[in-house]
Design an enzyme around this catalytic site. Structure first.
Site, PDB file in Angstrom:
ATOM      1  N   SER A   1       7.520  -4.072 -10.114  1.00 48.26           N
ATOM      2  CA  SER A   1       8.190  -4.451 -11.358  1.00 48.26           C
ATOM      3  C   SER A   1       7.294  -4.164 -12.555  1.00 48.26           C
ATOM      4  O   SER A   1       6.179  -3.712 -12.400  1.00 48.26           O
ATOM      5  CB  SER A   1       8.585  -5.921 -11.322  1.00 48.26           C
ATOM      6  OG  SER A   1       7.475  -6.725 -11.041  1.00 48.26           O
TER       7      SER A   1
ATOM      8  N   THR B   1      -2.757   2.784   2.408  1.00 47.77           N
ATOM      9  CA  THR B   1      -1.925   2.445   1.239  1.00 47.77           C
ATOM     10  C   THR B   1      -2.632   1.323   0.478  1.00 47.77           C
ATOM     11  O   THR B   1      -3.493   1.597  -0.346  1.00 47.77           O
ATOM     12  CB  THR B   1      -0.499   2.033   1.662  1.00 47.77           C
ATOM     13  OG1 THR B   1      -0.567   0.989   2.624  1.00 47.77           O
ATOM     14  CG2 THR B   1       0.236   3.216   2.244  1.00 47.77           C
TER      15      THR B   1
ATOM     16  N   GLU C   1      -5.234  -8.213   1.976  1.00 42.89           N
ATOM     17  CA  GLU C   1      -5.812  -8.309   0.627  1.00 42.89           C
ATOM     18  C   GLU C   1      -5.546  -9.649  -0.030  1.00 42.89           C
ATOM     19  O   GLU C   1      -6.384 -10.195  -0.716  1.00 42.89           O
ATOM     20  CB  GLU C   1      -5.209  -7.225  -0.254  1.00 42.89           C
ATOM     21  CG  GLU C   1      -5.673  -5.856   0.131  1.00 42.89           C
ATOM     22  CD  GLU C   1      -5.006  -4.795  -0.728  1.00 42.89           C
ATOM     23  OE1 GLU C   1      -4.561  -5.111  -1.832  1.00 42.89           O
ATOM     24  OE2 GLU C   1      -4.946  -3.647  -0.263  1.00 42.89           O
TER      25      GLU C   1
ATOM     26  N   LYS D   1      -3.440   2.155   9.965  1.00 45.61           N
ATOM     27  CA  LYS D   1      -3.331   1.692   8.585  1.00 45.61           C
ATOM     28  C   LYS D   1      -2.389   0.485   8.548  1.00 45.61           C
ATOM     29  O   LYS D   1      -1.536   0.286   9.415  1.00 45.61           O
ATOM     30  CB  LYS D   1      -2.841   2.786   7.635  1.00 45.61           C
ATOM     31  CG  LYS D   1      -1.460   3.286   7.845  1.00 45.61           C
ATOM     32  CD  LYS D   1      -0.308   2.662   7.115  1.00 45.61           C
ATOM     33  CE  LYS D   1      -0.630   1.959   5.828  1.00 45.61           C
ATOM     34  NZ  LYS D   1       0.655   1.366   5.269  1.00 45.61           N
TER      35      LYS D   1
ATOM     36  N   THR E   1       4.092  -1.089   6.338  1.00 44.75           N
ATOM     37  CA  THR E   1       4.038  -0.323   7.567  1.00 44.75           C
ATOM     38  C   THR E   1       2.695  -0.364   8.272  1.00 44.75           C
ATOM     39  O   THR E   1       1.649  -0.284   7.637  1.00 44.75           O
ATOM     40  CB  THR E   1       4.383   1.144   7.272  1.00 44.75           C
ATOM     41  OG1 THR E   1       5.709   1.174   6.795  1.00 44.75           O
ATOM     42  CG2 THR E   1       4.252   2.003   8.511  1.00 44.75           C
TER      43      THR E   1
ATOM     44  N   ASN F   1       2.754  -9.316  -4.070  1.00 45.16           N
ATOM     45  CA  ASN F   1       4.072  -8.970  -3.569  1.00 45.16           C
ATOM     46  C   ASN F   1       5.171  -9.187  -4.595  1.00 45.16           C
ATOM     47  O   ASN F   1       6.324  -8.823  -4.364  1.00 45.16           O
ATOM     48  CB  ASN F   1       4.359  -9.753  -2.291  1.00 45.16           C
ATOM     49  CG  ASN F   1       3.538  -9.203  -1.144  1.00 45.16           C
ATOM     50  OD1 ASN F   1       3.712  -8.062  -0.755  1.00 45.16           O
ATOM     51  ND2 ASN F   1       2.596 -10.003  -0.649  1.00 45.16           N
TER      52      ASN F   1
END
Lengths: 392, 392
Positions: A392, A155, A268, A177, A188, A387
């Site tokens: 948004s 992801t 990241e 992952k 996740t 985050n």
């Protein structure tokens, strides 16, 4: 390039694939199958302890209950969490369709999903995706099925994660992952581990619980727990080798630690990978509690981001735990410099070099001989950005 | 301007002062005294539960043990925490010197410090500062001693914080410091409350514990606990009024909530003030646990910063608690819009307006009739900046 020593198709008896079903706006691969071709189909699994668990977690708990699984179906691009009865029906329908095309029972198919919470999966893309993945199943060096699967479950990961262990007469392979600092709803961690060793479900279960306790359970990037976390271990028995239990347990543990560190390193938003080791603790639980509490202190995490060896924030966090210690017997070292001695000022804080990515915090409780480490990340502008900006 | 209805000198029988001792590089006031001139000298106090407590906390716990205190000596510009035997000796010496100049016993002087952890206080500045503060003690409208004291205890606070309650024949006044999102080592909350009511120490203790439990204990800006938190309540009895216990308890509670909200609203790094109210809980403890767990989710806090009504992150956090609930019976509203219904998608998330500073998150557990709220802030770039940049 296929690496025959890592990944879920490294052990004999497994095939895998990863395809683009169109779940991701990016057009990147997003659906994978890992199939256990036997002769054994033994399985053990651990799932998130989050009580708000995703539909595929509810499904897969039932699947592994009898110790048998023939395949794992995984998708990125949607978590299928907080999706109600329709979400569970979609997981069920996915397993039924995969069962039909693979020629196995739907009750033997583990399902894993990852992506945004609170949105239904687009079944009109999932179903043809399953067809494509089933058609693409492959193993061995001529086709890197394991690598394709590892890529399809990414992801926010920047790299795919695989690992391997070469046992005596058998092997273990894995993919994972998860990207440490976790983008919205994408928190996740999914892990699929395969082995061609001959191990009964009870043995798999014991080895897996022992390994996850000191690996994934101790990677605590931001203290948030996913609704979808799943770790599955399948044994095909294709090597014919009954492993030495101790060797198997150690190999599995080391493999899981390898993957856990890959997850932390792929954070990241992070600028530092932090190991918080607590030692001379009365119990291992005390050591883990202390390390985890420090790992969840935003004041500590922002200090490390600012390259500030702020041991006062370490002690403030330690002081909120129930671990056995006396405040005036605590010692703290950061990257080898003992900046806190006997609960007070120690060596010169300016000696601490925090310019590198790796940070080692060592907390001496002076209360026994147990120890444990937690791996975490710092709290950075990029974490806040990623985050807050995602959905948004 | 002096406001005779708020602050620690609003009740009769108290004098206060705030002076510049030179502890702060800024040259702002940094040392304060609040003196109880009697006739009663009753006291109760609550302190941080952090086991790594600062020297003044160790000292003051002993002082209030007999229910009597004649004064509170406070300094900003240094926490005197993690400073070992020398730090405790400095607190002791400060109290001894204040006792001498005030003509009272050192064992009746509460000491509070706030500032950086791990540095010794400059006693060559503290001692003359105490002299100056003692000389400046004043009360009444001709000199705003309470206001001066409230200013002298500020650290990263942008405004001084005072409050008052007018009881029937008596009054309560208070000052507080603390700035929600907390700069490095400056995480301390200090509160001094005064009353001219006639209340025995046991009555003060009961009222104070009842009030702090639903006020300061529920303001949870970033989950980090200070080594120095102190709340002191002194009664002079100068009004001659024995208050109605229920009125006194309610007045004290409302005053503490007022101050707690002032602390949250002064969170420098924050863009939103968030109330997380959990209702229909099986117990008040369940409600508090759920609200607090959500308030400590960095994923939730960054989402609010990004004006993202991400209810999935609320549910993920709720799912990690032990509260009584069923996942498919949870409802969540943000600013009045019920975006999660029965554990799944509710009303349109685009209806939620998060442009204002105030945010109300309401979590319906559907498990009883208890409720509790936690006040917190969002997690912002400014929080990361302030807490990473301060001491480096």
């Amino acid at each position: 390039m296929s690496n025959p020593t890592i990944g879920v198709t490294a052990p004999a008896g497994f095939s895998a694939s990863g395809v683009t079903a169109g779940l991701k706006a990016s057009g990147n691969p997003d659906l994978a199958i890992v199939r256990n071709d036997g002769p054994l189909h033994h399985v053990a699994a651990v799932f998130t302890s989050n009580r708000v668990a995703a539909a595929p977690v509810h499904w897969s708990r039932q699947v592994v209950g009898d110790g048998r699984a023939d395949a794992v179906l995984l998708n990125s691009g949607g978590a299928n969490a907080c999706t109600g009865p329709e979400g569970f029906a979609n997981t069920h329908a996915s397993a039924e369709h995969a069962a039909k095309v693979l020629g196995i029972g739907s009750g033997d198919i583990v399902v894993c999903s990852t992506g945004l919470i609170g949105e239904q999966l687009p079944m009109d893309k999932i179903i043809p995706g399953i067809d494509a993945a089933a058609a693409a199943l492959g193993s061995g060096s001529e086709f890197d099925g394991g690598g394709a699967a590892a890529t399809a479950i990414m992801t926010t990961d920047t790299v795919s994660k695989q690992a391997g262990f070469a046992g005596t007469g058998y092997s273990i392979g894995a993919m994972a992952k998860g990207a440490g600092m976790l983008a919205p709803g994408l928190a996740t961690m999914l892990v699929v581990i395969t082995t061609d060793a001959v191990v009964e479900p009870a043995g798999l279960e014991a080895a897996l619980r022992g390994a996850t306790r000191v690996s994934f359970d101790r990677a605590d990037s931001d203290g948030c727990m996913s609704t979808n976390d799943t770790v599955v271990l399948m044994a095909s028995g294709a090597s014919g080798t009954v492993p030495d239990p101790a060797e198997f347990a150690t190999g599995l543990k080391d493999l899981c630690i390898d993957l856990a560190l890959q997850l932390i390193r792929d954070a990241e938003g992070a600028a530092h990978d932090i190991t918080i080791r607590t030692f001379n603790a009365a119990t291992e639980q005390d050591a883990e509690d202390v390390s985890r509490t420090v790992s969840r202190s935003n004041l500590f995490k922002t200090a490390i981001f600012g390259q500030d060896p702020n041991w006062g924030r370490v002690l403030s966090a330690v002081g909120t735990t129930k671990a056995v210690f006396e405040a005036d017997e605590l010692n703290v070292s950061i990257n080898g410099v003992q900046i806190c001695r006997n609960g007070g000022v120690g060596d010169d804080r300016n000696l601490v070099d925090l310019t590198g990515r790796e940070v080692l915090v060592e907390i001496d409780l002076n209360a026994g001989d147990a120890e444990a480490a937690i791996w975490t990340n710092d709290l950075t502008h990029d974490y806040v950005h990623e985050n807050s900006a995602y959905s948004s």
